[in-house]
Design an enzyme around this catalytic site. Structure first.
Site, PDB file in Angstrom:
ATOM      1  N   ARG A 196       0.863  -1.071   0.073  1.00 51.03           N
ATOM      2  CA  ARG A 196      -0.043  -0.012  -0.026  1.00 51.03           C
ATOM      3  C   ARG A 196       0.866   1.307  -0.002  1.00 51.03           C
ATOM      4  O   ARG A 196       2.186   1.139   0.109  1.00 51.03           O
ATOM      5  CB  ARG A 196      -0.916   0.110   1.248  1.00 51.03           C
ATOM      6  CG  ARG A 196      -0.931  -0.691   2.310  1.00 51.03           C
ATOM      7  CD  ARG A 196       0.134   0.069   3.330  1.00 51.03           C
ATOM      8  NE  ARG A 196       0.073   1.399   3.336  1.00 51.03           N
ATOM      9  CZ  ARG A 196       1.135   2.246   3.534  1.00 51.03           C
ATOM     10  NH1 ARG A 196       2.353   1.859   3.618  1.00 51.03           N
ATOM     11  NH2 ARG A 196       1.001   3.578   3.654  1.00 51.03           N
ATOM     12  N   GLN A 204      -2.047   2.491   9.889  1.00 58.36           N
ATOM     13  CA  GLN A 204      -0.710   2.575   9.133  1.00 58.36           C
ATOM     14  C   GLN A 204       0.234   3.361  10.126  1.00 58.36           C
ATOM     15  O   GLN A 204       1.305   3.047   9.932  1.00 58.36           O
ATOM     16  CB  GLN A 204      -0.692   3.371   7.774  1.00 58.36           C
ATOM     17  CG  GLN A 204      -1.796   2.605   6.848  1.00 58.36           C
ATOM     18  CD  GLN A 204      -3.087   2.653   6.913  1.00 58.36           C
ATOM     19  OE1 GLN A 204      -3.758   3.176   7.671  1.00 58.36           O
ATOM     20  NE2 GLN A 204      -3.791   2.600   5.607  1.00 58.36           N
ATOM     21  N   ASP A 247      -2.161  10.699  -2.313  1.00 59.72           N
ATOM     22  CA  ASP A 247      -2.467   9.800  -3.276  1.00 59.72           C
ATOM     23  C   ASP A 247      -2.997  10.263  -4.690  1.00 59.72           C
ATOM     24  O   ASP A 247      -2.802   9.435  -5.628  1.00 59.72           O
ATOM     25  CB  ASP A 247      -3.771   8.728  -2.860  1.00 59.72           C
ATOM     26  CG  ASP A 247      -3.170   7.916  -1.793  1.00 59.72           C
ATOM     27  OD1 ASP A 247      -2.812   8.352  -0.631  1.00 59.72           O
ATOM     28  OD2 ASP A 247      -2.936   6.593  -2.035  1.00 59.72           O
ATOM     29  N   LYS A 289      -4.761   9.935   3.087  1.00 58.83           N
ATOM     30  CA  LYS A 289      -5.303   9.199   3.850  1.00 58.83           C
ATOM     31  C   LYS A 289      -6.414   9.779   4.803  1.00 58.83           C
ATOM     32  O   LYS A 289      -5.920  11.166   5.115  1.00 58.83           O
ATOM     33  CB  LYS A 289      -4.069   8.623   4.797  1.00 58.83           C
ATOM     34  CG  LYS A 289      -4.603   7.664   5.765  1.00 58.83           C
ATOM     35  CD  LYS A 289      -5.559   6.626   5.567  1.00 58.83           C
ATOM     36  CE  LYS A 289      -4.956   5.496   4.442  1.00 58.83           C
ATOM     37  NZ  LYS A 289      -6.196   4.848   3.766  1.00 58.83           N
TER      38      LYS A 289
HETATM   39  O1  MRU Z   1      -4.502   3.092   2.156  1.00 61.70           O
HETATM   40  P1  MRU Z   1      -2.951   3.424   2.013  1.00 61.70           P
HETATM   41  O2  MRU Z   1      -2.176   3.067   3.024  1.00 61.70           O
HETATM   42  O3  MRU Z   1      -2.500   3.046   0.787  1.00 61.70           O
HETATM   43  O4  MRU Z   1      -2.982   4.844   1.982  1.00 61.70           O
HETATM   44  C1  MRU Z   1      -1.630   5.507   1.774  1.00 61.70           C
HETATM   45  C2  MRU Z   1      -1.483   7.037   2.130  1.00 61.70           C
HETATM   46  O5  MRU Z   1      -2.537   7.718   2.174  1.00 61.70           O
HETATM   47  C3  MRU Z   1      -0.317   7.655   2.010  1.00 61.70           C
HETATM   48  O6  MRU Z   1      -0.241   8.833   2.714  1.00 61.70           O
HETATM   49  C4  MRU Z   1       0.084   8.037   0.376  1.00 61.70           C
HETATM   50  O7  MRU Z   1      -0.223   6.850  -0.214  1.00 61.70           O
HETATM   51  C5  MRU Z   1       1.283   8.481   0.110  1.00 61.70           C
HETATM   52  S1  MRU Z   1       2.348   7.422   0.663  1.00 61.70           S
HETATM   53  C6  MRU Z   1       3.828   7.788  -0.009  1.00 61.70           C
END
Ligand code: MRU
Length: 358
Positions: A58, A207, A248, A259
């Site tokens: 992820r 996370q 993202d 997130k």
């Molecule tokens: O649901 P996830 O764990 O994939 O979400 C990840 C995030 O929101 C991170 O902040 C984002 O991908 C940037 S990571 C370098």
């Protein structure tokens, strides 16, 4: 999850969350962290799709890289299909890979690159095609490693002395290299500026407390985990010099999907006059989208929220809303740091200007 697993007891730096070895995609299974450091080897596209959906891998850049290697897996699988069906088999697998998670644009960005390697080939599933696809996946991976380092340096210089606050996991587990927001704060620590990292636990998948704590512990960077709802009090009572988040997907005007919980931190940072930084490579920008309102925000299963009950299931249904991401408008962002530069008070013009600079 099918796929052979290897238990690694003595992991050394740097963490390799995603890599290609022995004609397989290798992933550090992030659902097992921080308790177990277990690698799995995947040799079917369906396994890769399942791994992305279940958050075995992820973080936007990491799922882009996994998708790129997953496309090589798809081509290897296509080789085993009757030749008249190979092309449609491959194209269907790429489509399914692309849709495994909707918000992080790095996934479709990487698949588009892989698809164009296929489109510009003679469309025969021979060794040449596999080699060219693998070379493209490795290029995507390498580019991310390089971008991470540039962003860490650019970001580190922006920081003042003191404690910072971050959310989710944005380090080596989420990227190909040292990370995005994590890379910036780790660089700030190396520079002697960051004295303490506060990290949100990041409900509901945790996370922060599972993955960022694991990375900060490995790097021996001093930290405290807070529950997400402690951020306001933290900003009111402690001196926080910066809030740093990843992304993202970033629309053309600089709105940021990240997130769930990021938006609340940005509002709180504004109220407390604390700079709010977003660190993301250019592969996370989606210039086709005019504003964040067009970004698809993933909603996930209720079980992620309900798992906090730890089996103490009530005799009634608890209805749940579980958005995995939120949207932070550009007006709340002090700067976006990408590998091409620092975009202060991001807007359409400044983003276009920075992204066109090579
Ligand atoms: O649901 P996830 O764990 O994939 O979400 C990840 C995030 O929101 C991170 O902040 C984002 O991908 C940037 S990571 C370098």
């Amino acid at each position: 999850m099918k796929g052979q697993s290897i238990l690694l007891h003595h992991q050394t730096h740097p963490v390799r969350a995603v890599f290609w070895e022995k004609n397989c995609l290798n992933l550090l299974d992030q659902t097992e962290l921080p308790a177990e450091e277990r690698y799995i080897q995947l040799n079917s596209t369906d396994q890769v799709i399942e791994a992305i959906k279940k958050l075995v891998v992820r973080g936007a850049p990491a799922i882009g890289i996994a998708g790129a290697y997953g496309s090589v897996v798809a081509a290897l699988e296509a080789q085993r299909v009757v030749s008249s069906n190979q092309q449609s088999y491959f194209e269907n697998k790429l489509k399914a890979l692309e849709m495994a998670r909707p918000t992080a644009v790095n996934l479709s960005w990487a698949i588009t690159k892989m698809r164009s390697v296929f489109e510009s080939s003679n469309k025969t599933f021979d060794t040449d095609l596999i080699e060219n696809l693998l070379a493209e996946a490795e290029r995507i991976h390498k580019e991310d490693i390089d971008s991470n380092l540039k962003m860490a340096t650019l970001g580190g210089h922006l920081l003042g002395a003191g404690a910072v606050l971050t959310i989710c996991n944005t380090g080596s587990l989420a990227t190909g290299g040292v990370g995005t927001a994590y890379g910036m704060l780790a660089e700030g620590y190396k520079m002697g500026k960051v004295t303490l990292v506060f990290a949100c636990e990041t409900r509901p998948v945790l996370q922060g407390i599972r993955l960022t704590a694991w990375e900060l512990n490995r790097a021996r960077i001093p930290y405290r985990i807070i529950c997400d709802n402690m951020a306001g009090t933290l900003m009111a009572r402690e001196k926080i010099t910066a809030v740093i988040a990843g992304a993202d997907r970033i629309s053309a005007n600089g709105d940021v999907a990240n997130k769930i919980g990021t938006y609340s931190l940005a509002v709180l940072a504004k109220a407390h006059n604390i700079p709010f930084y977003v660190v993301a490579p250019t592969s996370t920008f989606d210039l086709n989208l005019m504003s964040g309102a067009d970004i698809p925000l993933e909603e996930r299963d209720a079980s992620e929220v309900l798992s906090v009950l730890q089996g103490k299931t009530p005799k009634f249904d608890i209805p749940v809303w579980n958005p995995a991401f939120d949207l932070t408008p550009n007006s709340l962002i002090s700067a976006i740091i990408c590998e091409r530069g620092v975009i202060n008070s991001p807007n359409r013009e400044r983003i276009a200007e920075t992204l066109k600079a090579k």
